[in-house]
Enzyme design. Structure first.
Site: not given
Ligand code: 13P
Ligand code: G3H
Ligand code: ZN
Length: 323
Positions: A83-84, A189, A222, A224-225, A267
């Site tokens: 991820d990222h 976040g 992204h 999407s919480s 996340d």
């Molecule tokens: P959230 O912070 O909304 O859960 O997003 C997670 C995310 O985009 C991880 O790449």
């Molecule tokens: O995109 C962000 C995710 O929530 C990952 O977060 O970099 O704190 O692991 P993190």
């Molecule tokens: Zn993300």
């Protein structure tokens, strides 16, 4: 079932018109929660690790925990996704055996300043060549997602950060990516929106427009919480101090899924579920100190939340598609 690529998973999801949650993992309990939720709902799985996760858990530990999931849940198709990633992180993930990477070329190396379109295309192309040569899928990002990326919540999102549909067409043509993360006003976040978001802040119309122009490109949401209010209430009731905040309503995500969204990144909701359960346990059982007891409370709450999302995104019941 063997590990599968993101491309294979999202092609099937597009055929079946469903979405698949990309859930972030950092430790054993999070992986177990996702796998148990997937087994219960018979869902295909995306386990995704950020650079921070790989650093926190140690690369080898985290990778082998994910391989353990594959060994212990042989009936489920699983994507191991970076991820990222920076270019360096993506290449090391490919070399290690991940089946999918996200190159985050939307930002410069300081991870804060928006990158130029040309530089984003250049680095994304470089990773597509590297990854595709080894049969690994690539997700890329165009536009800027708020929160970790610019320090701003989505409510403050500058409109130039949103994904431009014309650029999206050119970007996909130039790079050959398998999936495209679009910026539509969400942010990473817990602090996304200061009130329940409506169409003025969450620009779902962009998804509709981009999907019309790129009907064969898998779109990714992204940030999407959904930031469930009951979890905030529970955290605060048991000693937490999270300020009022709202996330992305599940109904909006479902609308996105009807318009080409195939991967939904979550996340923060998993962090909230775990924290609420552990805070409650600590307050109710001040005499206890065995980490297995409170970590299993967190794991159970996380599994429940993830299973709900798997059903809402439509991936439930689709593990069968890959037999
Ligand atoms: P959230 O912070 O909304 O859960 O997003 C997670 C995310 O985009 C991880 O790449
Ligand atoms: O995109 C962000 C995710 O929530 C990952 O977060 O970099 O704190 O692991 P993190
Ligand atoms: Zn993300």
């Amino acid at each position: 079932m063997a590990l599968i690529t993101l491309r294979k998973l999202l092609d099937k999801a597009a055929e079946g018109q469903y979405g698949v949650g990309g859930f972030n993992v950092n430790n054993m309990e999070q992986i177990q929660a996702i796998m148990e939720a997937a087994r219960e709902t018979s869902s295909p799985v995306i386990l995704q690790a950020s650079r921070g996760a790989r650093q926190y858990a140690n690369d080898t530990f985290l990778y082998h925990l994910m391989l353990a999931a594959n060994e212990l849940y042989p009936e489920l198709p699983i994507v191991l996704h970076q991820d990222h990633g920076s270019a360096e992180a993506c290449k090391s993930a490919v070399d290690m055996g991940y089946t999918s990477v996200m190159i985050d070329g939307s930002l410069k190396d300081d991870h804060k300043t928006p990158n130029s379109f040309e530089d984003n295309v250049r680095v994304t192309k470089e990773i597509v060549e590297y990854a595709h040569a080894k049969g690994v899928s690539v997700e890329a990002e165009l536009g800027v997602i708020g929160g970790i990326e610019d320090g701003a919540g989505a409510g403050d999102m500058k409109s130039e950060y949103l994904t431009d549909p014309d650029q999206a067409v050119e970007f996909v043509k130039e790079t050959g990516v398998d999936a495209l993360a679009v910026a539509i006003g969400t942010s990473h976040g817990v602090y996304k929106f200061s009130k329940k978001p409506d169409h003025s802040v969450l620009v779902m119309d962009r998804i509709v427009e981009i999907h019309k122009r790129l009907p064969n490109t898998h779109l990714v949401m992204h940030g999407s919480s959904s930031v469930p209010q009951e979890l905030l209430q529970e955290i605060n009731q048991y000693g937490g101090a999270i300020k009022p905040t709202w996330g992305v309503p599940v109904k909006e995500i479902q609308m996105g899924i009807r318009h080409g969204v195939r991967k939904i990144n979550v996340d923060t909701d998993t962090r909230l579920a775990v924290t609420a359960a552990i805070r409650k346990f600590f307050v109710e059982h001040p005499e206890k100190f065995d980490p297995r007891e409170y970590l299993s409370e967190g794991r159970t709450a996380n599994k429940k939340m993830i299973a709900e999302r798997m059903k809402a995104f439509g991936q439930a019941g689709h593990a069968e598609d890959f037999k």
